[in-house]
Design a protein around this motif. Structure first.
Motif, PDB file in Angstrom:
ATOM      1  N   LEU A 173       0.869  -1.170   0.000  1.00 12.89           N
ATOM      2  CA  LEU A 173       0.000   0.000   0.000  1.00 12.89           C
ATOM      3  C   LEU A 173       0.912   1.227   0.000  1.00 12.89           C
ATOM      4  O   LEU A 173       1.763   1.360   0.880  1.00 12.89           O
ATOM      5  CB  LEU A 173      -0.916   0.008   1.224  1.00 12.89           C
ATOM      6  CG  LEU A 173      -2.052  -1.011   1.198  1.00 12.89           C
ATOM      7  CD1 LEU A 173      -2.634  -1.202   2.586  1.00 12.89           C
ATOM      8  CD2 LEU A 173      -3.125  -0.566   0.228  1.00 12.89           C
ATOM      9  N   GLU A 205       0.403  -4.690   3.598  1.00 15.81           N
ATOM     10  CA  GLU A 205      -0.994  -4.829   4.022  1.00 15.81           C
ATOM     11  C   GLU A 205      -0.999  -5.716   5.247  1.00 15.81           C
ATOM     12  O   GLU A 205      -0.816  -6.929   5.179  1.00 15.81           O
ATOM     13  CB  GLU A 205      -1.856  -5.446   2.914  1.00 15.81           C
ATOM     14  CG  GLU A 205      -3.316  -5.536   3.321  1.00 15.81           C
ATOM     15  CD  GLU A 205      -4.211  -6.131   2.248  1.00 15.81           C
ATOM     16  OE1 GLU A 205      -5.381  -6.366   2.539  1.00 15.81           O
ATOM     17  OE2 GLU A 205      -3.709  -6.358   1.122  1.00 15.81           O
ATOM     18  N   TYR A 235      -2.882   3.483   6.302  1.00 17.41           N
ATOM     19  CA  TYR A 235      -3.958   3.416   5.301  1.00 17.41           C
ATOM     20  C   TYR A 235      -5.307   3.203   5.978  1.00 17.41           C
ATOM     21  O   TYR A 235      -6.289   3.895   5.685  1.00 17.41           O
ATOM     22  CB  TYR A 235      -3.713   2.310   4.282  1.00 17.41           C
ATOM     23  CG  TYR A 235      -4.864   2.213   3.295  1.00 17.41           C
ATOM     24  CD1 TYR A 235      -5.066   3.212   2.354  1.00 17.41           C
ATOM     25  CD2 TYR A 235      -5.764   1.158   3.358  1.00 17.41           C
ATOM     26  CE1 TYR A 235      -6.139   3.152   1.472  1.00 17.41           C
ATOM     27  CE2 TYR A 235      -6.831   1.093   2.485  1.00 17.41           C
ATOM     28  CZ  TYR A 235      -7.018   2.091   1.540  1.00 17.41           C
ATOM     29  OH  TYR A 235      -8.089   2.041   0.677  1.00 17.41           O
ATOM     30  N   PHE A 286       1.369   5.577  -0.562  1.00 15.77           N
ATOM     31  CA  PHE A 286       0.737   6.894  -0.571  1.00 15.77           C
ATOM     32  C   PHE A 286       1.617   7.858  -1.356  1.00 15.77           C
ATOM     33  O   PHE A 286       2.845   7.873  -1.194  1.00 15.77           O
ATOM     34  CB  PHE A 286       0.532   7.426   0.849  1.00 15.77           C
ATOM     35  CG  PHE A 286       0.040   8.846   0.881  1.00 15.77           C
ATOM     36  CD1 PHE A 286      -1.293   9.141   0.634  1.00 15.77           C
ATOM     37  CD2 PHE A 286       0.918   9.902   1.126  1.00 15.77           C
ATOM     38  CE1 PHE A 286      -1.748  10.452   0.640  1.00 15.77           C
ATOM     39  CE2 PHE A 286       0.472  11.208   1.130  1.00 15.77           C
ATOM     40  CZ  PHE A 286      -0.863  11.489   0.891  1.00 15.77           C
ATOM     41  N   SER A 317      -6.536   6.283   7.630  1.00 12.74           N
ATOM     42  CA  SER A 317      -7.129   7.274   6.732  1.00 12.74           C
ATOM     43  C   SER A 317      -8.581   6.929   6.420  1.00 12.74           C
ATOM     44  O   SER A 317      -9.428   7.817   6.298  1.00 12.74           O
ATOM     45  CB  SER A 317      -6.319   7.366   5.440  1.00 12.74           C
ATOM     46  OG  SER A 317      -6.454   6.204   4.644  1.00 12.74           O
ATOM     47  N   TRP A 334      -3.904   7.043  -2.201  1.00  8.49           N
ATOM     48  CA  TRP A 334      -3.379   5.715  -1.905  1.00  8.49           C
ATOM     49  C   TRP A 334      -3.517   4.809  -3.123  1.00  8.49           C
ATOM     50  O   TRP A 334      -4.439   4.952  -3.930  1.00  8.49           O
ATOM     51  CB  TRP A 334      -4.126   5.094  -0.726  1.00  8.49           C
ATOM     52  CG  TRP A 334      -3.851   5.731   0.591  1.00  8.49           C
ATOM     53  CD1 TRP A 334      -4.473   6.808   1.129  1.00  8.49           C
ATOM     54  CD2 TRP A 334      -2.855   5.329   1.532  1.00  8.49           C
ATOM     55  NE1 TRP A 334      -3.947   7.110   2.359  1.00  8.49           N
ATOM     56  CE2 TRP A 334      -2.950   6.215   2.632  1.00  8.49           C
ATOM     57  CE3 TRP A 334      -1.896   4.324   1.562  1.00  8.49           C
ATOM     58  CZ2 TRP A 334      -2.117   6.112   3.745  1.00  8.49           C
ATOM     59  CZ3 TRP A 334      -1.082   4.209   2.672  1.00  8.49           C
ATOM     60  CH2 TRP A 334      -1.192   5.096   3.749  1.00  8.49           C
TER      61      TRP A 334
END
Length: 558
Positions: free
Chosen positions: A166, A216, A395, A168, A398, A187
């Protein structure tokens, strides 16, 4: 969780006065070869009306020259259709957890002749609710929220899914150059060779292709720590008394719009008669992962678990088992709340950052999985996450910030590691963190290394020791569950009862405030009804008195 089986006795509801209903009818049957009539036959059902808690029906019949009869029921009851030579028998009919009368039609058949008789089970008492002055889409209105903009490298010393990252980036074009699957808020999901996750993450940062990269993370269901097979555990009544639930129930009546608690978990036995009436419509259910975390196969309308036991069913039953209907267990919400089943664990018992995030987005209204959009026809007001991870997850943070800004209240378990550190996502400021108590109201410790996690992020505690629940398909099979999973379910149901009381008084779940103000208002309400005004490390604000949460005189909850 492997809940120990436990047998429970169920007492009948109040019996009606000696009022009986007799259906008598004359049948003229011709005996084969002689043409002689058979004498009058009688069919009797006692009573014709049952209270909302259900009860026992007795059947009687008489007819000369007839050896056996067949009796069927609509809707079908266990044991029907029944063919019998006996002249009488009795059946137990469960109560009615809804606010409309329930009708059963019994058909007696013999000799080519049939007759249908009807009995009624009374509904729960209901109230009228005021009209809402708020827009219908209040819960879905997205308030402005400052997006999370992390930088650097995430932690790779915690369990994570292999083969993807993941990332950003403040630049959408950089994500496109990476070939990332676009998520929200800057993302993206990047596929990488298995075993090279950390090396590729560092490379992306060094090349300036991403501002932040993380794996993840994997999460575990906060399942039973040490579930014994002993049947001598505290009853539901003892547990409910810790939170004064019976006193709360006395001040509530059915009839208003029911809030929805989304339970994101392992899967659900949705066909259980003692749970199904309190689930949302099937079209709203969602399996976000299918059988494999590596190759998700999302499916709407089906959330079956992968084996014979279901942590999700146990959690859902604590919240919403049908109540006052003669079934084995009562739910904390007493039929006033619906559960939205969302399956996020695969066949190996794994879930990750994306599955939890997608469940949160779907609970709030809509999510995308593998480029496919899934819209929730029954958005939730509360999400229960009976799971815990070991690492802060930017993540997921967010997404929590975003759904909280939409008015969603998220409740999560603190974890079962007996650690002085609350697990994630419970430790997030956007989540209500719940630990577990034992039968004495102390922080629960179930064995060496197995106890309720605690720390400064802990908000409240709730029962988590020997909690009766449904965890299998077996009818009337009850297990005793251990862990903060059950505790989170108690508090999720409590939040939903608070919203139900708002609906009953004001015609809306949120009489004041929007977006993240909803979480703040709920937290203030719960703190006003909790044991301690000053939190402790082991118990937070302590147990919640639910009767104070639903008390119209409690200004902090109105």
């Amino acid at each position: 969780m492997q809940p120990a089986e436990r047998e429970e006795s169920v007492s009948d509801g109040p019996r009606l006065s000696p009022f009986t209903f007799t259906a008598a009818f004359s049948i003229l049957l011709m005996l084969a070869g002689c043409g002689q009539p058979v004498a009058q036959a009688n069919f009797t059902v006692v009573p014709a009306q049952l209270p909302m808690s259900g009860g026992e029906l007795s059947f009687f019949w008489q007819a000369e020259g007839v050896a056996e009869v067949t009796i069927s029921s609509d809707p079908q009851l266990p044991g029907f259709p029944l063919t019998t030579r006996d002249r009488s028998f009795s059946v137990r009919v469960r109560g009615n957890p809804t606010t409309t009368a329930k009708t059963y039609r019994f058909t007696l058949e013999f000799g080519g002749v049939s007759k249908t008789q009807t009995i009624t089970v009374e509904p729960q008492a209901s109230v009228s609710c005021p009209s809402s002055s708020q827009p219908a889409a209040h819960a879905a209105a997205l308030a402005a929220v400052e997006p999370l903009k992390p930088t650097g490298l995430g932690r790779f010393d915690r369990p994570y899914a292999t083969g993807r990252l993941l990332v950003f980036s403040r630049s959408e074009s950089r994500l496109q150059k990476l070939g990332a699957l676009s998520l929200r808020g800057g993302w993206g999901l990047v596929q990488v060779p298995q075993g090279q996750e950390m090396a590729r993450a560092r490379s992306l940062l060094e090349q300036g292709l991403a501002d932040y990269a993380q794996p993840e993370y994997l999460y575990e269901a906060a399942e039973a720590a040490v579930p014994p097979a002993n049947r001598q555990y505290p009853s539901q009544g003892d547990l409910f008394a810790q939170m004064r639930l019976e006193q709360a129930w006395k001040s509530l009546s059915a009839g208003c719009s029911r809030p929805v608690v989304a339970v994101a978990d392992t899967g659900f036995f949705t066909r259980r008669a003692d749970l199904a009436p309190n689930l949302t419509p099937q079209a709203s259910w969602l399996d976000v992962v299918g059988s494999s975390l590596e190759a998700p196969q999302p499916r709407q309308g089906a959330v079956d678990p992968h084996d014979g036991n279901s942590h999700g069913t146990a959690v859902a039953s604590v919240i919403a088992a049908t109540t006052n209907d003669g079934s084995m267990l009562a739910g904390v919400s007493y039929n006033l709340v619906q559960v939205l089943p969302i399956k996020i664990f695969d066949a190996q018992g794994r879930t990750g950052t994306l599955q939890i995030a997608q469940a949160l987005e779907y609970a709030a209204g809509q999510t995308q999985i593998g480029g496919q959009t899934f819209t929730n026809p029954t958005p939730a007001q509360v999400v229960n996450l009976s799971l815990s991870g070991q690492a802060y997850d930017p993540y997921l943070e967010s997404v929590l910030a975003r759904v909280t800004a939409q008015g969603l209240v998220v409740v999560a378990s603190s974890g079962n590691g007996d650690s002085a550190s609350v697990g994630y996502p419970a430790s997030s400021p956007y989540v209500i963190a719940v630990g577990a108590t034992d039968d004495q109201g102390r922080r629960a410790v179930w064995g060496s290394g197995f106890g309720s996690n605690y720390g400064p992020e802990l908000d409240f505690v709730a029962p988590g020791t020997a909690v009766p629940s449904y965890g299998s398909q077996g009818t009337d099979t009850v297990g005793n569950a251990y862990g903060t999973s059950m505790s989170a379910a108690f508090v999720s149901a409590t939040v939903a009862l608070h919203l139900y009381q708002n609906q009953r008084q004001y015609g809306t779940f949120y009489p004041e405030g929007t977006g993240s103000q909803v979480l703040q208002a709920v937290q203030e309400c719960l703190r006003s009804a909790a044991q301690f005004s000053t939190p402790s490390l082991e118990l937070g604000h302590g147990l919640i008195d639910v009767s104070k949460v639903v008390d119209p005189a409690n200004a902090a909850c109105n």
